[in-house]
Write an enzyme that holds these catalytic residues in place. Structure first.
Site, PDB file in Angstrom:
ATOM      1  CE1 TYR A 267      33.737  44.239  40.876  1.00  0.00           C
ATOM      2  CE2 TYR A 267      31.776  45.395  40.109  1.00  0.00           C
ATOM      3  CZ  TYR A 267      32.934  44.688  39.844  1.00  0.00           C
ATOM      4  OH  TYR A 267      33.299  44.443  38.540  1.00  0.00           O
ATOM      5  CG  ASP A 295      37.272  38.970  38.752  1.00  0.00           C
ATOM      6  OD1 ASP A 295      36.487  39.824  39.203  1.00  0.00           O
ATOM      7  OD2 ASP A 295      37.220  38.549  37.585  1.00  0.00           O
ATOM      8  CG  HIS A 379      36.413  41.391  35.427  1.00  0.00           C
ATOM      9  ND1 HIS A 379      35.940  41.311  36.708  1.00  0.00           N
ATOM     10  CD2 HIS A 379      35.918  42.544  34.931  1.00  0.00           C
ATOM     11  CE1 HIS A 379      35.215  42.377  36.989  1.00  0.00           C
ATOM     12  NE2 HIS A 379      35.171  43.146  35.914  1.00  0.00           N
TER      13      HIS A 379
END
Length: 496
Positions: A267, A295, A379
């Site tokens: 991330y 996402d 996810h």
């Protein structure tokens, strides 16, 4: 994952091997540490003085407030409180050993902590369930691990692992999506010998599956991701390591066998220098690729997880954030854009997998911006509810833009529970298929043995399915072997 965040605290390590004590008295000292009351700890809940309770010890983390990559708010939200459960589930056991000795300001009688009273009953429940657990060889399919996990995991672990966004429609749709696709098997082919080996971005793998990066394996087992690393290594498959792993990246890397490949889920941090530091570290540790997750500019509303931590007062939940997942997204770059892919490629030579693509249009944009591989995923249904299942996006990509499969490797995850699910995705053009929750459940129930057994089950099912559809190698799995049948799916759903 806490990767090198505590350098400023490193000194001589604390002795953390003292067991919780049973004295009912307050004040005085034990093992050279002052015995504190909960009322005293609760006073230290500000930027001027922030204390937390972990185990039977009290730590002053004031100096760390503005070093935390997610900002001071996360720590202040828990300052003056017993954070043992959440701290232990998110952090490696080695983290507290990095604090200076003077930052352990005292001890506390855990039997007098209201937050621990429920632990006694839950631990008794878990102990009974663990004693009745069947042998790992009794696990016939991946669903069996989930059924056992419901019984033996803590309420916190089960709520976090099983939770999905809002109405959990996307999670349910992930599971159902594979039922929309049926085989067109070919017969009269010699299938005694089959080959399930493939490669992921040039890295050889014994099976066309990999471990999807999934946070907090330590909620289910103290060894956390390390168990999964060992199991995956012995089976010869690739593991994706979550940015929010329970164990440090060094612990996980040290658990590899010779030649074992790991990929790191990234991330991008609001502080780009922190992202650069992490990338340098995984490069130095020999990771083979980066799964850039796109996402999650913010976390989805995971209600099972939230309900597991009911508030005591309105003041306890600033911004309404609760649950284990409330602590995970504080450092995420909310303004991530396609131009950031070029930035990332400019600071690393590792191949980039863009994870979290949910439309054909974004597959094309990912390829256009230099992705080495595209990872179709919603996810696990944890982010946007009513987001499409990756299997359906894969089908749409095959119908509308089949040329994309020659431009980048395509992976999927979400709802995979059978070897036949894997084979369907491979036939439609996926290079490999990831699984997340099943490995969390396998690890949480049986540890490394569970991980190994889960991979064995998948291997058996993939092999059986390949033989029954008439494919001797993965290259013989072709789109003509799969058809979409919504009518059959509706009939199947209504029967259930």
């Amino acid at each position: 994952m806490l990767i090198g965040l505590y350098e400023g605290f490193i000194s001589s390590p604390l002795k953390l091997d003292a067991l919780p004590f049973s004295s009912s008295g307050q004040g005085g000292s034990k093992d050279g540490l002052q015995v504190l009351t909960l009322e005293e700890v609760q006073k230290h809940n500000s930027e001027e003085s922030a204390w937390i309770i972990v185990g039977d010890k009290v730590y002053d983390v004031t100096d760390f407030l503005h070093m935390h990559p997610g900002g001071a708010d996360i720590i202040l939200r828990h300052a003056g409180k017993d954070v043992d459960e959440i701290f232990s589930s998110i952090h490696s056991p080695t983290v507290l050993k990095m604090l200076r000795p003077d930052q352990c300001v005292g001890m506390i009688n855990v039997k007098e902590l209201p937050s621990r009273q429920g632990d006694i009953e839950e631990q008794a429940r878990i102990k009974r369930a663990r004693e009745a657990i069947p042998p790992v060889a009794a696990m016939v399919n991946l669903y069996d691990f989930e059924e056992i996990a419901k019984k033996v995991l803590s309420n916190t672990a089960w709520a976090y692992y099983s939770s999905a966004a809002e109405d959990e429609a996307s999670h349910a749709n992930n599971l159902n999506s594979f039922k929309r696709y049926w085989f067109r098997p070919r017969v009269m082919r010699a299938v005694a010998d089959i080959d399930m080996k493939t490669s992921i971005l040039g890295v050889d793998t014994a099976l066309p599956i990999f471990v999807s990066p999934a946070a907090l394996a330590g909620l289910g087992h103290p060894e956390g991701e390390v168990n999964i690393t060992r199991g995956a290594g012995k089976a010869g498959i690739i593991q994706g390591i979550s940015s929010n792993a329970s164990r440090t990246i060094e612990d996980i890397a040290a658990a590899r066998i010779d030649g074992q490949a790991l990929f790191f889920q990234l991330y991008i941090n609001k502080d780009r220098k922190e992202s650069e530091r992490i990338i340098r570290q995984i490069d130095d540790l020999g990771f083979k690729g980066i799964m850039l997750t796109v996402d999650a500019p913010v976390l989805g509303k995971r209600e099972r997880d939230i309900r597991n931590r009911p508030p005591v007062s309105d003041d306890e939940t600033p911004g309404g954030k609760r649950g284990v997942s409330a602590n995970l997204d504080s450092f995420f770059e909310i303004n991530l854009q396609w131009a950031d892919v070029a930035w990332l490629k400019g600071i690393t030579s590792l191949p980039i997998v863009i994870k979290g693509i949910q439309t054909v249009e974004d597959v094309e944009l990912a390829i256009e911006h230099g992705a080495d591989a595209v990872y179709l995923s919603c996810h696990g249904g944890r982010q946007l509810d009513y987001a499409p299942a990756a299997m359906d996006v894969l089908w749409e990509l095959r119908q509308r833009r089949p040329e994309c499969f020659a431009k980048a490797e395509i992976y999927i995850d979400g709802g995979v529970r059978r070897g036949s699910d894997v084979v369907k995705a491979l036939a439609l053009g996926a290079k490999a298929v990831g699984l997340g929750r099943p490995f969390l459940y396998a690890n949480g129930t049986y540890g490394e043995r569970g991980v190994k057994r889960a991979i064995e089950i998948l291997e058996e099912e993939i092999a059986t399915t390949m033989r029954l559809v008439g494919a001797r190698s993965l290259s013989e799995l072709v789109p003509d072997m799969v058809q979409r049948d919504d009518v059959a799916f509706v009939a199947l759903r209504d029967r259930q």
